[in-house]
Every structure is written in structure tokens, then in C-alpha cells.
Scaffold this motif. Structure first.
Motif, PDB file in Angstrom:
ATOM      1  N   LEU A   1       0.734  -1.124  -0.256  1.00 47.69           N
ATOM      2  CA  LEU A   1      -0.063  -0.056   0.120  1.00 47.69           C
ATOM      3  C   LEU A   1       0.783   0.920   0.108  1.00 47.69           C
ATOM      4  O   LEU A   1       1.749   1.304   0.722  1.00 47.69           O
ATOM      5  CB  LEU A   1      -1.087  -0.020   1.249  1.00 47.69           C
ATOM      6  CG  LEU A   1      -2.020  -1.221   0.991  1.00 47.69           C
ATOM      7  CD1 LEU A   1      -2.521  -1.407   2.514  1.00 47.69           C
ATOM      8  CD2 LEU A   1      -3.002  -0.721   0.130  1.00 47.69           C
ATOM      9  N   THR A   2       0.613   2.175  -0.774  1.00 50.20           N
ATOM     10  CA  THR A   2       1.404   3.269  -0.975  1.00 50.20           C
ATOM     11  C   THR A   2       0.592   4.727  -1.020  1.00 50.20           C
ATOM     12  O   THR A   2      -0.651   4.769  -1.067  1.00 50.20           O
ATOM     13  CB  THR A   2       1.875   3.381  -2.328  1.00 50.20           C
ATOM     14  OG1 THR A   2       1.174   3.397  -3.417  1.00 50.20           O
ATOM     15  CG2 THR A   2       3.035   2.121  -2.623  1.00 50.20           C
ATOM     16  N   THR A   3       1.357   5.821  -0.550  1.00 52.16           N
ATOM     17  CA  THR A   3       0.681   6.968  -0.412  1.00 52.16           C
ATOM     18  C   THR A   3       1.432   7.907  -1.306  1.00 52.16           C
ATOM     19  O   THR A   3       2.882   7.541  -1.375  1.00 52.16           O
ATOM     20  CB  THR A   3       0.759   7.421   1.093  1.00 52.16           C
ATOM     21  OG1 THR A   3       1.981   7.601   1.426  1.00 52.16           O
ATOM     22  CG2 THR A   3      -0.221   6.870   1.815  1.00 52.16           C
ATOM     23  N   SER A   4       1.035   9.022  -1.746  1.00 55.09           N
ATOM     24  CA  SER A   4       1.885   9.716  -2.727  1.00 55.09           C
ATOM     25  C   SER A   4       1.052  11.205  -2.473  1.00 55.09           C
ATOM     26  O   SER A   4       0.412  11.532  -1.796  1.00 55.09           O
ATOM     27  CB  SER A   4       1.748   9.377  -4.082  1.00 55.09           C
ATOM     28  OG  SER A   4       0.366   8.999  -4.399  1.00 55.09           O
ATOM     29  N   ALA A   5       1.538  12.351  -3.535  1.00 51.18           N
ATOM     30  CA  ALA A   5       1.235  13.496  -3.136  1.00 51.18           C
ATOM     31  C   ALA A   5      -0.200  13.977  -2.727  1.00 51.18           C
ATOM     32  O   ALA A   5      -0.796  14.666  -2.197  1.00 51.18           O
ATOM     33  CB  ALA A   5       1.984  14.601  -4.217  1.00 51.18           C
ATOM     34  N   GLN A   6      -0.883  13.319  -3.952  1.00 52.70           N
ATOM     35  CA  GLN A   6      -2.321  13.541  -3.896  1.00 52.70           C
ATOM     36  C   GLN A   6      -3.281  12.452  -2.998  1.00 52.70           C
ATOM     37  O   GLN A   6      -4.517  12.345  -3.583  1.00 52.70           O
ATOM     38  CB  GLN A   6      -2.713  13.829  -5.458  1.00 52.70           C
ATOM     39  CG  GLN A   6      -1.824  14.731  -6.078  1.00 52.70           C
ATOM     40  CD  GLN A   6      -2.682  15.389  -7.222  1.00 52.70           C
ATOM     41  OE1 GLN A   6      -3.402  16.366  -7.381  1.00 52.70           O
ATOM     42  NE2 GLN A   6      -2.220  14.736  -8.378  1.00 52.70           N
ATOM     43  N   SER A   7      -2.936  11.789  -2.379  1.00 59.00           N
ATOM     44  CA  SER A   7      -3.513  10.823  -1.547  1.00 59.00           C
ATOM     45  C   SER A   7      -4.406  11.362  -0.602  1.00 59.00           C
ATOM     46  O   SER A   7      -4.033  12.308   0.089  1.00 59.00           O
ATOM     47  CB  SER A   7      -2.531   9.888  -0.619  1.00 59.00           C
ATOM     48  OG  SER A   7      -1.556   9.129  -1.731  1.00 59.00           O
ATOM     49  N   ALA A   8      -5.808  11.070  -0.706  1.00 58.53           N
ATOM     50  CA  ALA A   8      -6.890  11.603   0.104  1.00 58.53           C
ATOM     51  C   ALA A   8      -7.029  10.714   1.511  1.00 58.53           C
ATOM     52  O   ALA A   8      -7.400  11.452   2.555  1.00 58.53           O
ATOM     53  CB  ALA A   8      -8.222  11.748  -0.724  1.00 58.53           C
ATOM     54  N   VAL A   9      -6.438   9.539   1.146  1.00 60.05           N
ATOM     55  CA  VAL A   9      -6.597   8.804   2.466  1.00 60.05           C
ATOM     56  C   VAL A   9      -5.069   8.048   2.515  1.00 60.05           C
ATOM     57  O   VAL A   9      -4.465   7.620   1.708  1.00 60.05           O
ATOM     58  CB  VAL A   9      -7.643   7.542   2.072  1.00 60.05           C
ATOM     59  CG1 VAL A   9      -7.673   6.481   3.449  1.00 60.05           C
ATOM     60  CG2 VAL A   9      -8.929   7.992   1.753  1.00 60.05           C
ATOM     61  N   THR A  10      -4.781   7.914   3.884  1.00 59.17           N
ATOM     62  CA  THR A  10      -3.516   7.344   4.166  1.00 59.17           C
ATOM     63  C   THR A  10      -3.278   6.114   4.948  1.00 59.17           C
ATOM     64  O   THR A  10      -2.309   5.532   5.319  1.00 59.17           O
ATOM     65  CB  THR A  10      -2.490   8.601   4.556  1.00 59.17           C
ATOM     66  OG1 THR A  10      -3.111   8.992   5.822  1.00 59.17           O
ATOM     67  CG2 THR A  10      -2.442   9.860   3.445  1.00 59.17           C
ATOM     68  N   ARG A  11      -4.427   5.956   5.757  1.00 61.77           N
ATOM     69  CA  ARG A  11      -4.530   4.935   6.951  1.00 61.77           C
ATOM     70  C   ARG A  11      -5.203   3.885   6.530  1.00 61.77           C
ATOM     71  O   ARG A  11      -6.344   3.873   5.468  1.00 61.77           O
ATOM     72  CB  ARG A  11      -5.137   5.565   8.104  1.00 61.77           C
ATOM     73  CG  ARG A  11      -4.119   6.297   8.643  1.00 61.77           C
ATOM     74  CD  ARG A  11      -4.624   6.868   9.889  1.00 61.77           C
ATOM     75  NE  ARG A  11      -3.711   7.760  10.512  1.00 61.77           N
ATOM     76  CZ  ARG A  11      -3.343   7.959  11.966  1.00 61.77           C
ATOM     77  NH1 ARG A  11      -4.046   7.325  12.721  1.00 61.77           N
ATOM     78  NH2 ARG A  11      -2.466   8.983  12.113  1.00 61.77           N
ATOM     79  N   THR A  12      -4.929   2.527   6.914  1.00 65.47           N
ATOM     80  CA  THR A  12      -5.513   1.268   6.484  1.00 65.47           C
ATOM     81  C   THR A  12      -5.993   0.386   7.956  1.00 65.47           C
ATOM     82  O   THR A  12      -5.120   0.873   8.900  1.00 65.47           O
ATOM     83  CB  THR A  12      -4.987   0.378   5.740  1.00 65.47           C
ATOM     84  OG1 THR A  12      -3.807   0.125   6.295  1.00 65.47           O
ATOM     85  CG2 THR A  12      -4.813   1.167   4.343  1.00 65.47           C
TER      86      THR A  12
END
Lengths: 266, 266
Positions: free
Chosen positions: A108-119
Motif C-alpha cells: 500500500l502506498t501514499t503519494s502527493a495527492q493521496s486523500a486517504v493514508t491509513r488502513t
């Protein structure tokens, strides 16, 4: 009667008696209405698939006695998905589908425009396990908790192809990219709902292992791109590949075994 | 600011003023917080895509004045999906994804082992419209209410290939089937959660236009098979196909125009 398949973490062997988890016991007794003496299939990700008989059962506990091996362990697909964290239900759906498609690791990855970052890692692991049970796999994919995509790529195994789902119309069609690449292991990189930024994309395109590819003329949702991209890799370079002249899947799998991402989740 | 695309049933032309639906007005005013003077894109499935300016707006009504064409109408994919009726959320999800993948018609089907046989046609049409708005298509797929699969196939246009998602391990890989077929229009046939019966499968396999194909070694859920099968057809024989030597998509579309299923929904 539908044949039930359950994943168990303990190693399986003929004659072993295994305690099912409380959830599995509930599923066997209350949902599927099984009784003592009925059989189920078990797999542990290491010793193949085994038939076991229910030797004890209540709604809270079940004992399973292993009788015989039904399938030997075989190499599974060595395919990774670098998936954006999306809304909860959408992420869960993507993990389920990726498991059905034979993915070995979901990073699972996050990036500049991620609206959600947690799981919820436990829930995603449970979904992957259940999907593996249903689709007949002999293993469960690893779901790696979210990390910034740049960090994941900084530790990338250089020989693993990274198919980038590239929404710019300049990228060549995915099928041409997949069939044109050298033999080897694959991963798919998909951006968040808002897409990757131009700056992120420029960075990805400079990576020697990154292969930008178009997934057609329409704007796909992130989870659709993930599922279609994985299906294409499996169909054209993965374990759907038993056409004459096709690259043997097992070779790619063995090559991939020595690789690892150094800094994922670190 | 995200560019909003809306489907309108009325034919579009420069200078026309269009009344948005109450749902679209609510979306523009309350969800997307647009104001008078802002622009949106409109498409009607016939005259391409147009930029329009919001000339009147409340939470219940909106007036849109068409300014200029942004894209001419183009032939869309002539791809059909014969989809099983599944649980409500799953059917809805499948319709959304099929729309994203460019399907022209979704023919809902029932068969011997269908657990669900009813749908909400208005809701499915709304989901298809919304997905078409989001994915950039110039048309909305037709969602045909459920009919027995045998009846749909009895009126089949003989020159349209029917890719059968065949779970028996004897079927050749889908990619070989798709790339090996003569040029022409395609449809995908997927069974319900319980699968087609052996008797149904035997009947399908005798049909001259039916091409049984394997979607890999794992057991896919019905909706996963639908999405992956459509993606493969589009990637290998549809409108993702701009490789040298690829079959032009428009030729297949034109061929398909004269066909129709005679007895669907009858």
C-alpha cells in the motif's frame, strides 16, 4: 455441498490435529452448518493443500484432523501490486480482487495527492485470507502497510519490471509493453484517485525498471486500473501463460525469490 | 478545479440552453459547489462533448448554456457483456466497471444456478450514466433487464464472437482465443456465482459463435471474471489497440452496427 477451504498458519502433515480459529469455527458450525465427520480442505502456504476431517466442533472452537494431501505446494505468482490507499471499502475490494488474481504482495502506498493514508492492517489481512481461501490459491498474499511511494521505489529490486498505469495519452498500450519486456518478475504501480502529480510521474519515468503503459482511452478509477493491470500481466506474462512459446511462469518466480524491497514499511 | 462532465438526453448544439435534472442541479450546487458562470462539459451520446456555462443555478434546478464543442462524436466500443444478476451491490459494481471499460450493452442474464434474478433498472441506468460521466465516454451503455441466457443466445447475431469465461481447465487461455479470432465484434459471457451447469456449458460450446476461454488457474468471482474478461478483450482486440498491425477498432464497430439481438428482453 460446497467444498470449504481454510487457511491455517500451522504447518500441515498427515495425522496432525489442528485447532481452527474462533472465526473459522463459527463459519463451519453456524454459517456453513458443518458437523463432526465432515471434511474441509486446509492450506498453510508451505505444504500444499490437505483434506481434513472435523473431529470436534462447537460455535467457538473446531478441531480438524489432517487425512491426506490433495495438492502439493506449487510456486505461486510472483506479482506485486503497489496500490494506493483508497476509501476503506474500495481498498478492501482491491485487496480481495488482487488476491483472486494471484498477487504475492500488496504494497500500500501514499503519494502527493493521496486523500486517504491509513488502513486497518488486520482487516485487510483477513480479507486477503478469505479471498485466498475462496479462489483456490495455496498461499495468502502479504499486505504491507502504507508507505510513501518514493520510499518503496527507493529500495526497488532493479530486475523487477514496474508497470506504471500512466494516464497520459503518450504511453504505449499495456499489452505491447508487457509482451515486449524481457522475462522477469513484475509489479504494477497505480496512483490515487487524484492521480500522480506531473513531478511524481517525471520521477517514475526516469527509473530504469519503470515501464509506463496506457490502460486504454477512458479514465479508469484507481481500483479498476489495479485489477485490469494485474489481469493483463497475469494473462500475458504470468501464470495464465500456457501458450506455446510463452515464458514459463516458474522461471520468473524463481528469479524473483532472491529479491526484496529493502526499505518497505521501514 | 475538477472538470465536471454531465450526460444530458437532449441533443446539444451551440447556443442551446439545457435544463439539468434535479439530481444534476443538486450535484452542481451542493456537492461540487459550482456557481453561475462556471463551466461544465456535456455529452448526449450523439453530438460529441460540449462546454457549457451555468446560466442559472439553485439546489433544485440548473440551466446550462452550450458554448462550444470540445470533442466530436466518435464511434465507441462495440462490446457487449452478458452479465449474471448478482447481489445488488455486486451487480452495481459490475455495471460501473463495465461502463468504465467501454461496454456498449450490458445484457443481464439468469441461468439454472442464478441465486438472484431481479434488478432495479433505474438504479443500474443511473450508475451506468454516472460512470460514463466520470470516465470520459461520449455515450452511456444500455443496461438490458434480466432475461434467461438461453433466450438471449437464441437470438444471437452470428458474426459476433462470444467469449465464454469457462472454468473447466480444458479451455485455452483467453489471450490466445482473443488474438486468434477473426476480426469482428465481441461479447463476454460470465456465469452466476454457482457457475453454469455442465448441461448449460455443453449447450454453449456447440454454438458456432461461442469461444470458451480460460481466465487463469484461480477461481474468480463472477464480477471479477466480467471485469478481467472485458479488459482483455479491449486490450487485445478493442479500442486499446493502437499497435502497428492491430485491427482498427472502428472497422469492428461499423460491422457491428447492423446486428441486433432479436429476442432480448422480449
Amino acid at each position: 455441498m460446497t467444498e470449504i477451504r481454510l487457511f491455517v498458519p500451522a504447518p500441515l502433515a498427515r495425522g496432525a490435529t489442528i485447532a481452527a480459529s474462533p472465526g473459522q469455527a463459527h463459519y463451519l458450525a453456524a454459517v456453513m452448518r458443518r458437523a463432526i465427520g465432515d471434511t474441509v480442505l486446509l492450506f498453510d502456504g508451505r505444504t500444499g493443500e490437505w483434506r481434513a476431517r472435523i473431529s470436534g466442533l462447537s460455535r467457538k472452537a473446531a478441531m480438524l484432523t489432517v487425512e491426506e494431501q490433495t495438492r502439493p505446494q506449487a510456486a505461486e505468482s510472483d506479482l506485486w501490486l503497489l496500490a494506493p490507499v483508497l476509501r476503506r471499502e474500495t481498498t478492501e475490494w482491491m485487496v480481495e480482487k488482487a488476491t483472486e488474481l494471484g498477487v504475492a504482495r500488496i504494497l500500500l502506498t501514499t503519494s502527493a495527492q493521496s486523500a486517504v493514508t491509513r488502513t486497518n492492517p488486520d482487516r485487510l489481512a483477513a480479507i486477503a485470507t478469505e479471498a485466498a481461501e475462496q479462489c483456490g490459491r495455496l498461499g495468502v498474499p502479504e499486505v504491507v502497510p502504507p508507505a510513501p511511494v518514493a520510499r518503496v521505489l527507493a529500495g526497488w529490486p532493479p530486475r523487477r519490471h514496474l508497470l506504471l498505469a500512466d494516464e497520459s495519452r503518450a504511453a504505449p498500450p499495456a499489452c505491447a509493453v508487457i509482451t515486449g519486456a524481457a522475462a522477469g518478475a513484475w509489479a504494477l504501480l497505480v496512483g490515487p484517485e487524484g492521480g500522480f502529480t506531473e513531478r511524481e510521474l517525471d520521477g517514475f519515468r526516469k527509473l530504469p525498471f519503470c515501464l509506463p503503459a496506457s490502460l486504454g482511452p477512458r479514465i479508469l478509477r484507481a481500483e479498476t486500473a489495479a485489477v485490469i493491470g494485474l489481469g493483463l500481466i497475469q494473462a500475458l506474462a504470468g501464470d495464465w501463460q500456457d501458450r506455446p512459446g510463452g515464458r514459463p511462469h516458474d522461471a520468473a518466480t524463481r528469479e524473483g525469490k532472491s529479491e526484496d524491497v529493502r526499505s518497505v514499511g521501514g
